[in-house]
Design a protein around this motif. Sequence first.
Motif, PDB file in Angstrom:
ATOM      1  N   UNK A  14     -29.742 -47.030  35.318  1.00  0.00           N
ATOM      2  CA  UNK A  14     -30.574 -47.054  36.522  1.00  0.00           C
ATOM      3  C   UNK A  14     -32.026 -47.398  36.186  1.00  0.00           C
ATOM      4  N   UNK A  15     -32.450 -47.055  34.960  1.00  0.00           N
ATOM      5  CA  UNK A  15     -33.814 -47.358  34.518  1.00  0.00           C
ATOM      6  C   UNK A  15     -33.905 -48.720  33.823  1.00  0.00           C
ATOM      7  N   UNK A  16     -32.815 -49.506  33.868  1.00  0.00           N
ATOM      8  CA  UNK A  16     -32.754 -50.827  33.235  1.00  0.00           C
ATOM      9  C   UNK A  16     -32.980 -50.747  31.724  1.00  0.00           C
ATOM     10  N   UNK A  17     -32.419 -49.698  31.124  1.00  0.00           N
ATOM     11  CA  UNK A  17     -32.481 -49.490  29.679  1.00  0.00           C
ATOM     12  C   UNK A  17     -31.078 -49.637  29.113  1.00  0.00           C
ATOM     13  N   UNK A  18     -30.928 -50.438  28.064  1.00  0.00           N
ATOM     14  CA  UNK A  18     -29.614 -50.729  27.492  1.00  0.00           C
ATOM     15  C   UNK A  18     -29.325 -49.847  26.284  1.00  0.00           C
ATOM     16  N   UNK A  19     -28.208 -49.121  26.314  1.00  0.00           N
ATOM     17  CA  UNK A  19     -27.767 -48.366  25.145  1.00  0.00           C
ATOM     18  C   UNK A  19     -27.242 -49.362  24.111  1.00  0.00           C
ATOM     19  N   UNK A  20     -27.567 -49.133  22.831  1.00  0.00           N
ATOM     20  CA  UNK A  20     -27.143 -50.058  21.781  1.00  0.00           C
ATOM     21  C   UNK A  20     -25.651 -49.899  21.499  1.00  0.00           C
ATOM     22  N   UNK A  21     -25.082 -50.876  20.823  1.00  0.00           N
ATOM     23  CA  UNK A  21     -23.663 -50.845  20.460  1.00  0.00           C
ATOM     24  C   UNK A  21     -23.408 -49.780  19.389  1.00  0.00           C
ATOM     25  N   UNK A  22     -22.174 -49.284  19.270  1.00  0.00           N
ATOM     26  CA  UNK A  22     -21.860 -48.210  18.318  1.00  0.00           C
ATOM     27  C   UNK A  22     -22.255 -48.512  16.873  1.00  0.00           C
ATOM     28  N   UNK A  23     -22.144 -49.773  16.435  1.00  0.00           N
ATOM     29  CA  UNK A  23     -22.488 -50.100  15.052  1.00  0.00           C
ATOM     30  C   UNK A  23     -23.987 -49.967  14.773  1.00  0.00           C
ATOM     31  N   UNK A  24     -24.800 -49.953  15.849  1.00  0.00           N
ATOM     32  CA  UNK A  24     -26.243 -49.793  15.669  1.00  0.00           C
ATOM     33  C   UNK A  24     -26.675 -48.324  15.741  1.00  0.00           C
ATOM     34  N   UNK A  25     -25.790 -47.462  16.255  1.00  0.00           N
ATOM     35  CA  UNK A  25     -26.109 -46.034  16.369  1.00  0.00           C
ATOM     36  C   UNK A  25     -25.901 -45.321  15.039  1.00  0.00           C
ATOM     37  N   UNK A  26     -26.205 -45.970  13.953  1.00  0.00           N
ATOM     38  CA  UNK A  26     -25.946 -45.419  12.626  1.00  0.00           C
ATOM     39  C   UNK A  26     -27.215 -45.534  11.773  1.00  0.00           C
ATOM     40  N   UNK A  27     -27.331 -44.735  10.721  1.00  0.00           N
ATOM     41  CA  UNK A  27     -28.483 -44.864   9.832  1.00  0.00           C
ATOM     42  C   UNK A  27     -28.636 -46.277   9.282  1.00  0.00           C
ATOM     43  N   UNK A  28     -27.530 -46.865   8.830  1.00  0.00           N
ATOM     44  CA  UNK A  28     -27.610 -48.214   8.273  1.00  0.00           C
ATOM     45  C   UNK A  28     -27.931 -49.251   9.345  1.00  0.00           C
TER      46      UNK A  28
END
Length: 333
Positions: free
Chosen positions: A295-309
């Motif tokens: 709703x705030x026009x903010x995109x959640x990143x893909x699962x592979x980016x939700x990591x330390x590496x």
Amino acid sequence: MEIKVKIKNFLFSGMTAALTASALLSGNAMAEKDWPSKSITLVVPFAAGGPTDTVARLIAAPMGQALGQTVVVENVNGAGGTIASTKVARAAPDGYTIYLHHMGMATANALYDKLPYDPMTSFEYIGQVADVPMVLLGKKDLPPNNFKELEAYIKANGSKITMANAGPGAVSQLCGLLFQSRMGVKLTNIPYKGTGPALTDLLGGQVDLLCDQTTQTIPYIKDGRVKAYGTTTMKRLPAIANVPTLDEQGLKGFEVKVWHGMYTPKGVPKPILDKLNAALKKSLNSPDVKKRLEDANIDIVSPDKMTPNGLKTHLEAEVNKWGPIIRKANIPD
């Protein structure tokens, strides 16, 4: 006899040291196992109410629920994030201080001399969080009606055209500099003390162009109060699907997103980092959080980016991307 006593004392002291080391290791292991046992502070380097603060407050509560403790947001303003970054870098590496920063983490070294921390080595990585897209905007009565016409208009008028930004080092300025670099022109850049005043003057017709985040500009695009010449994303945005990307209009690979990453001070044990990463993922996968970010026009990143590496790799790429642009533009600190 004296020799025997010395040998016994040596053996005793060695055993004591070994037992002490064993106790410390055992104590650390227990502390990591029982972590967290108190509230956690999530530091945000900007004022309350801004896009980064919005992201932080949307994920703080669900992260706290996943961890079994309250996550408290603390806003530490000043120097484009440098004050907050320094505070976090110097905090105890116990996992009770975590940090949400945007792409300013990648530009700090090029913007400021003698930083008291190193963006690449002073922190541990938890993972990327979310991206806020941007749009290249023009004032309502600017003659060009599309990007092709804007290209011709820029070539014909050059430095007569004004481009607003939120001040030295702001993402709006970086986006504008990248745009001018790719276009091979130098416009007249007008710095403001924040995106709000810059957008106000664009709406009022005092400046010609501005790169700004979608969180606050989409309503103005939809009601025709500004012209949208292209998004800075690789795919069109659902909320303004009629606006082409700059990439598809000829500026191949043009991508600027206000990306956000989560960090801790250097030295936080891996078991604690793993718990934080799991809590971050759980938060971002929450249907409520997904809906509110959307709703705030903010995109959640893909699962592979939700990591330390994933975060570390992206940070390195962004440092390499923005460093030469900033140094060439000679942005003052």
